[in-house]
Design a protein around this motif. Sequence first.
Motif, PDB file in Angstrom:
ATOM      1  N   ILE A 184      39.406  52.001  80.201  1.00 15.92           N
ATOM      2  CA  ILE A 184      37.771  51.927  80.319  1.00 15.92           C
ATOM      3  C   ILE A 184      37.490  52.491  81.755  1.00 15.92           C
ATOM      4  CG2 ILE A 184      36.166  50.179  81.144  1.00 15.92           C
ATOM      5  CD1 ILE A 184      37.298  48.403  78.670  1.00 15.92           C
TER       6      ILE A 184
ATOM      7  N   LEU B 295      37.325  56.195  80.988  1.00 11.83           N
ATOM      8  CA  LEU B 295      36.229  56.539  80.386  1.00 11.83           C
ATOM      9  C   LEU B 295      34.815  56.330  81.106  1.00 11.83           C
ATOM     10  CD1 LEU B 295      35.806  57.527  77.343  1.00 11.83           C
ATOM     11  CD2 LEU B 295      35.264  55.120  76.716  1.00 11.83           C
TER      12      LEU B 295
ATOM     13  N   VAL C 284      30.087  51.416  78.268  1.00 13.65           N
ATOM     14  CA  VAL C 284      31.544  51.569  77.864  1.00 13.65           C
ATOM     15  C   VAL C 284      32.303  50.377  78.181  1.00 13.65           C
ATOM     16  CG1 VAL C 284      33.437  52.742  78.777  1.00 13.65           C
ATOM     17  CG2 VAL C 284      31.699  54.176  77.524  1.00 13.65           C
ATOM     18  N   ALA C 285      31.824  49.767  79.355  1.00 17.83           N
ATOM     19  CA  ALA C 285      32.539  48.616  79.658  1.00 17.83           C
ATOM     20  C   ALA C 285      32.199  47.137  79.191  1.00 17.83           C
ATOM     21  CB  ALA C 285      32.756  48.807  81.372  1.00 17.83           C
TER      22      ALA C 285
ATOM     23  N   ARG D  83      43.694  47.148  79.446  1.00 16.72           N
ATOM     24  CA  ARG D  83      42.601  47.886  78.810  1.00 16.72           C
ATOM     25  C   ARG D  83      41.430  48.627  79.822  1.00 16.72           C
ATOM     26  NH1 ARG D  83      38.861  44.312  74.960  1.00 16.72           N
ATOM     27  NH2 ARG D  83      37.056  45.911  74.576  1.00 16.72           N
TER      28      ARG D  83
END
Lengths: 719, 75
Positions: A601, A604, A683-684, A597
């Motif tokens: 991330i 992003l 985001v994270a 993941r």
Amino acid sequence: MLRVCLKGANSAARKCLCGNGVPLHPLQQCRSYTSGGSGSSAGKIVAASVFTVGGGVGGTILYANWDPKFRANVEKSIPYSDQVFGLALGPAAPPPVINKPRKVEPVQISSMSEVWKDSKQPKAKEVEKKAEQPDAEGPPAPAPQETLEAAAKCTECEHEPAVKERPEGEVAARLAEQDKAEQDLLTSLSSNLEDALGSTAKVTLQAIGAQEAALQAIAQHTHQLREAMEAEAPPDKKSTQWRVLEDALSERSRSVDEAGAAVLRAKAELDKLRGVIDGAKHLKIAAARPSILAAEENLHSMVVDLDSVVTRVQTAQSEAKIVSQYSELVNEAKAQFQKELNSITPEIQANWKGLTGKLTQDDLNSLIAHAHRRIDQLNRELAEQRVREQIHIDSALEQQKLEDKKALEVAISTALEHNREQMRLEQEKKVEETREVMEAEMRTQLRRQAAAHTDHLRDVLKVQEQELRSEAEEILNSSLMEKETEYRRLTQDQLDSFTLDMNAAYARLKGMEEAIDSHVIAEEEARKAHQLWLSVEALNYTLKTAALNDPTEPLEGAVQAIKESCAEDEFAQALATALPSESLSRGVYSEASLRARFYAIRQLARRVALIDETRNSLYQYFLSYLQAMLLFEKAQEAPPAKLSAEDLDTFKLLSYAAYSLEHGDLELAAKLVNQLKGESRRVAQDWLKEARLTLETKQVVSLLSAYANAVGLGTTMAP
Amino acid sequence: MSEKELGKKLDRCLADSAVKLGAGLGLGIVFSVVFFKRHTWPVAFGLGMGLGMAYTNCQNDLRAPYLILRNIKEQ
């Protein structure tokens, strides 16, 4: 290459097969050969085993035949072997019966004394009973015989008795024999006696009868004679009378002869009887004595009767003699008269028988004159006679006296003899009686003696018994005491040892119990630890169930299990409760998924690296995107030990985090990611949260497992 | 997930912009056809308005987390 290998393998395999193909058949043949060979060898083995077994069995049977103890042993140990032995050898000989002569002894001695008594009793009974009951002898003889036999057996099974007399059995046997011989003799004797008595009696009776007949005849004759003398019957009657008289005379003589002969016979028989009686007396059998006595009495009575009869006959005869004398005289006178008559009258042949009536006057006168003369003569004779009467009478009296005396003497002598005989008989009878009485008394005395003897024996035996018993008791007591002390000692020893053992065992048991308890506790602990560990492992395992991009199963169950398994462990409880609730309810993501993941991330985060609170227009977004496109950083960069200010750049941070992630350090990565700012951070955020959860859970779980391990280690390392 | 938020936002943006644009276009066309004699400028206007609205919406959407909202009651 693989195909080549395969080919090669195939070819190799095929070659192998072909290679073995040729020897396959011979192998098969060999196999058959070997099977044959193995068959023969198997046969050999079978034969060998059969031989061994048969040899063993045969040897056992033979040895059992020789040694009965071995046989008994084998029969005891191996079931059904007794049947085999019975088939092969026949039934085993029973063990020899051990005699117990000792116990038989005292019983037998008393029985022997009884036997003595019994043997005496029959003897006494014999004597007491009449000789006409010899049968009673039979049963008492066999009865003592049996007991005698038993006694004899006893004497046989006894060892040498100390008494050195003749064995009682022999004596008793001899006595019995003697008794039997006596009895036989007695019977023969009695039979003899009876026969003799019978014959004698018969003969005597005959003699007496003959004598009586003679007496009768004599009486008859005398009577007739007297009649003939006195009666003056006519001459014809006289002739008949005389004829009758002659008959009577002949009769008398005959009967007298007969009587004499009978008397002789009787006397002979009596002598014979006497001889028999004497012989019987000589035999000296006590039992015969009464019979002898009876016989003697009979004899005596017979003799007496015979003598009486004989005397009667003699008196009759004397009377007859007198009468005959008288008759003779009368006949003489008559003959004289006749002669005178004849002398006077010679022509008349006067016969008494044929006296006719032819008489002349002269004859008559002469006859009368003769008669007168005769009368004168007779008167003179009478006077003379009267004168001589007295003398004659005296002489006759004297004669008579003499004769009387003689007769008296004879009678006296006979009477004396008879009396003597009678007295002798009575004496003998008395003697017999006294003898019997004496014998009875003697018997009683003997019996008493025997009884006394048996009593004495019994007393002695009793005393002996007492002594022996006391001795034996003493010995028994002493040995019993010994044995008892021994036994006590042994039991005490046993008891002591037992107590010792018991104590030791108890101590051990206690120790064991304690050990077991401690072990139990330890095991309990261990079990708990194990359980904890298991549950922790389960938890660990559930942690591993995270599929990619899917969280794990909710850890609730495992945590519940942990909570249950370590109910009293506070640390574990605390730890268990320290787990974040989301991990419980939802589960956590695995590191791999987080890592995966992260790349998204990262991408992003790179793209929105420029966006933060101040810059968040769309243009900025575009610029940020542009920056992300144009800026290149290292994919992974090792983070420094200490972060400086310029390290707080998003890209750098991301590369650091990537590096740490790649190297499995989720914590560091999370820390680094935590340093992100702005939109990147936003985001994270989720990832961070997940990472944090995962990290927390992992930490707790690792703590728990460490704890479980430590506890388990601690429990298993029990001293 | 927070990382998907941006994507969603952008999707919304696009969808919204498409709708706006479409709507603007449509209105523009309508207006152009109806009111402005098929001039293209209502279409462009509409499109532009649509685009602008979409942009703004997008921007607002993207800014939303950073807004500090005041509680009415605080006044």
